[in-house]
Motif scaffolding. Sequence first.
Motif, PDB file in Angstrom:
ATOM      1  N   SER A  73       0.973  -1.149  -0.072  1.00  0.00           N
ATOM      2  CA  SER A  73       0.046   0.001   0.000  1.00  0.00           C
ATOM      3  C   SER A  73       1.101   1.244   0.136  1.00  0.00           C
ATOM      4  O   SER A  73       1.990   1.080   0.398  1.00  0.00           O
ATOM      5  CB  SER A  73      -0.869   0.064   1.163  1.00  0.00           C
ATOM      6  OG  SER A  73      -0.398   0.080   2.312  1.00  0.00           O
ATOM      7  N   PHE A  74       0.384   2.455  -0.512  1.00  0.00           N
ATOM      8  CA  PHE A  74       1.243   3.463  -0.633  1.00  0.00           C
ATOM      9  C   PHE A  74       0.192   4.685  -0.397  1.00  0.00           C
ATOM     10  O   PHE A  74      -0.894   4.888  -0.825  1.00  0.00           O
ATOM     11  CB  PHE A  74       1.505   3.833  -1.897  1.00  0.00           C
ATOM     12  CG  PHE A  74       2.461   5.114  -2.185  1.00  0.00           C
ATOM     13  CD1 PHE A  74       3.786   4.870  -1.831  1.00  0.00           C
ATOM     14  CD2 PHE A  74       2.101   6.129  -2.958  1.00  0.00           C
ATOM     15  CE1 PHE A  74       4.558   6.126  -1.659  1.00  0.00           C
ATOM     16  CE2 PHE A  74       2.989   7.162  -2.997  1.00  0.00           C
ATOM     17  CZ  PHE A  74       4.218   7.096  -2.571  1.00  0.00           C
ATOM     18  N   CYS A  75       0.548   5.322   0.671  1.00  0.00           N
ATOM     19  CA  CYS A  75      -0.109   6.412   1.437  1.00  0.00           C
ATOM     20  C   CYS A  75       0.437   7.789   1.025  1.00  0.00           C
ATOM     21  O   CYS A  75       1.799   8.121   1.151  1.00  0.00           O
ATOM     22  CB  CYS A  75      -0.141   6.453   2.855  1.00  0.00           C
ATOM     23  SG  CYS A  75      -1.263   7.689   3.578  1.00  0.00           S
ATOM     24  N   VAL A  76      -0.717   8.736   0.680  1.00  0.00           N
ATOM     25  CA  VAL A  76      -0.077  10.121   0.422  1.00  0.00           C
ATOM     26  C   VAL A  76      -1.147  11.028   1.249  1.00  0.00           C
ATOM     27  O   VAL A  76      -2.338  11.233   1.178  1.00  0.00           O
ATOM     28  CB  VAL A  76      -0.381  10.579  -1.116  1.00  0.00           C
ATOM     29  CG1 VAL A  76       0.034  11.984  -1.465  1.00  0.00           C
ATOM     30  CG2 VAL A  76       0.660   9.656  -1.983  1.00  0.00           C
ATOM     31  N   ILE A  77      -0.343  12.107   1.664  1.00  0.00           N
ATOM     32  CA  ILE A  77      -1.035  13.173   2.530  1.00  0.00           C
ATOM     33  C   ILE A  77      -1.256  14.318   1.823  1.00  0.00           C
ATOM     34  O   ILE A  77      -0.139  14.840   1.479  1.00  0.00           O
ATOM     35  CB  ILE A  77      -0.582  13.208   4.046  1.00  0.00           C
ATOM     36  CG1 ILE A  77      -0.681  11.994   4.768  1.00  0.00           C
ATOM     37  CG2 ILE A  77      -1.297  14.435   4.820  1.00  0.00           C
ATOM     38  CD1 ILE A  77       0.159  12.039   6.084  1.00  0.00           C
ATOM     39  N   ASP A  78      -2.404  14.664   1.199  1.00  0.00           N
ATOM     40  CA  ASP A  78      -2.575  15.733   0.381  1.00  0.00           C
ATOM     41  C   ASP A  78      -2.800  16.941   1.421  1.00  0.00           C
ATOM     42  O   ASP A  78      -2.414  18.036   0.780  1.00  0.00           O
ATOM     43  CB  ASP A  78      -3.946  15.669  -0.432  1.00  0.00           C
ATOM     44  CG  ASP A  78      -4.119  16.723  -1.386  1.00  0.00           C
ATOM     45  OD1 ASP A  78      -3.113  17.035  -2.020  1.00  0.00           O
ATOM     46  OD2 ASP A  78      -5.215  17.233  -1.648  1.00  0.00           O
ATOM     47  N   GLN A  79      -3.374  17.046   2.586  1.00  0.00           N
ATOM     48  CA  GLN A  79      -3.292  18.206   3.234  1.00  0.00           C
ATOM     49  C   GLN A  79      -3.352  17.689   4.826  1.00  0.00           C
ATOM     50  O   GLN A  79      -4.041  16.603   5.122  1.00  0.00           O
ATOM     51  CB  GLN A  79      -4.762  18.829   2.902  1.00  0.00           C
ATOM     52  CG  GLN A  79      -5.295  20.000   3.849  1.00  0.00           C
ATOM     53  CD  GLN A  79      -6.521  20.787   3.577  1.00  0.00           C
ATOM     54  OE1 GLN A  79      -6.623  20.921   2.456  1.00  0.00           O
ATOM     55  NE2 GLN A  79      -7.219  21.391   4.604  1.00  0.00           N
ATOM     56  N   ASP A  80      -3.058  18.405   5.721  1.00  0.00           N
ATOM     57  CA  ASP A  80      -2.871  18.141   7.088  1.00  0.00           C
ATOM     58  C   ASP A  80      -2.991  19.453   8.064  1.00  0.00           C
ATOM     59  O   ASP A  80      -1.875  19.840   8.445  1.00  0.00           O
ATOM     60  CB  ASP A  80      -1.775  17.220   7.386  1.00  0.00           C
ATOM     61  CG  ASP A  80      -1.966  16.715   8.977  1.00  0.00           C
ATOM     62  OD1 ASP A  80      -2.809  16.801   9.547  1.00  0.00           O
ATOM     63  OD2 ASP A  80      -0.791  16.494   9.541  1.00  0.00           O
TER      64      ASP A  80
END
Length: 164
Positions: A73-80
Amino acid sequence: MFRPMRRFKQALSPEECRAVLERGTSGVLALTGDGGWPYAVPLSYVYADGKLYFHSAKSGHKVDAIRSCPRASFCVIDQDHIVPEEYTTYFRSVIAFGTVRILEEDGEKRAAIEKLAVKYAPAGSRENRDGAIDREWAPLCMLEMTVEHLSGKEAIELVRQRGK
């Protein structure tokens, strides 16, 4: 095979998920590592045609894990965006699930590294890009993750702001 999202009102559409992957610059690749222990590693990437591409050394924990079990799996955080007065964050993120393979054929490997190079140096000349790739070619390994499932979610506050 993949769980439905419990908070479905916060789910991103497939188009929104792809947009997050296209504009993101880094994420975390999660693999099954040594002894079955989770192994998660932050990486730069490029997303194109339903696939994620990463560069790597030809040996090491990541490559060994992929050879042992290509599911990832690959996780990308676009906004935090932290909102202290509400004790929360306004977040948006995407998780891609799929299988990773090591690109062995030179043509595939070259096409993948060129996509990555153009993403991170879009104003660079073809000559400079080719020179950099040629200098690093011998130790270069390219990985391709075929995305089988995308899941994206955003904070309920962002959903409300967009009037979804």
